[in-house]
Scaffold this motif. Structure first.
Motif: not given
Length: 280
Positions: A182-210
């Protein structure tokens, strides 16, 4: 006998004896006591003497070259040894510097959150086949570590403990699809959740969904843990927003995140074994 004295061999021997007698006489009369035969031989062999002297000088130079070459080879080896030693010292210095930075961040985090209790660990193993950079720390049950304890590096979230042994534990990073934070973006205060998938992990990244389709989250925004769920405390840094993308399956959006940690270079971490609000 008369036939012998008239023969060719006898005449040749006589000529040679006469030449020898004349040579001796000439040598006796000469100031330098050199016979014509000697002089003749000297003339004949003079070029050979000069050639021999030249070869001797060349061999001397050649020997000197090898002596010089050997010296420089030894010197190069000596300098290479010194360079290797300096490089080793630089590696030790860099590792020490990184450890000091980690402890400084740890102390700052501890001062800000006196309720935090840590177990220190060093990375002792990695799964090279794992796209999500899971790793093993040398701390476990005997250090108070439990499953679902968050793992941090300074003020950054690294992942969560998924398996515990007596003196070690297996950590999965938040790039792993099985980990949700569970996470939020500091400036906008919008909340979501952080998770990963294979395509993003190949680039060393993840996503804030929701996120909402008209989200105010934008590139450069900082994403932190929200504390919802009781597994992770609030305000651990997860990463930075690279871009915001609209979902194709619904009307939401998600942000692509660049983690604040280089998981491939991680050597030390802290397991957060207790904090205010844990399990709530």
């Amino acid at each position: 006998m008369k036939t012998f004295f008239n023969s060719v061999p006898c005449k040749v021997i006589a000529v040679l004896l006469c030449a020898a007698i004349l040579g001796c006489a000439s040598a006796a009369a000469s100031e330098n006591a050199s016979s014509p035969v000697s002089t003749a031989l000297g003339v004949v062999f003079s070029p050979l003497k000069r050639a021999a002297a030249s070869i001797s000088n060349s061999l001397s130079d050649f020997s000197a070259y090898f002596v010089s070459s050997g010296y420089y080879r030894d010197r190069v080896e000596e300098l290479e040894g010194e360079l290797a030693s300096l490089r080793s010292q630089m590696v030790d210095y860099e590792q020490t510097r990184q450890k000091l930075e980690t402890y400084e961040q740890f102390l700052e985090l501890k001062e800000q959150n006196p309720d935090y209790t840590f177990a220190e660990g060093a990375v002792i193993a990695r799964d090279s086949a794992d796209l999500y950079y899971s790793f093993v720390l040398d701390c476990g049950e005997q250090d108070g570590v439990s499953v679902d304890d968050p793992v941090i590096f300074g003020s950054y979230l690294a992942g969560v403990v998924k398996e515990v042994r007596s003196s070690s534990c297996v950590v999965k990073t938040f790039l792993d699809p099985s980990v949700n934070v569970s996470a939020y973006e500091v400036r906008s205060r919008e909340e979501g959740y952080v998770s990963g998938n294979t395509s993003l992990a190949l680039a060393g990244q993840c996503r804030l969904s929701g996120l909402q389709r008209d989200t105010a989250v934008s590139a450069g925004g900082i994403v932190c843990t929200s504390g919802v769920g009781g597994i992770y405390p609030r305000d651990l840094i997860i990463g930075t927003v690279n871009e915001v993308v609209d979902e194709t399956v619904d009307i939401s959006a998600y942000a692509v995140l660049e983690p604040g940690i280089d998981f491939g270079e991680l050597t030390d971490a802290f397991v957060l074994i207790d904090f205010a609000g844990k399990g709530e």
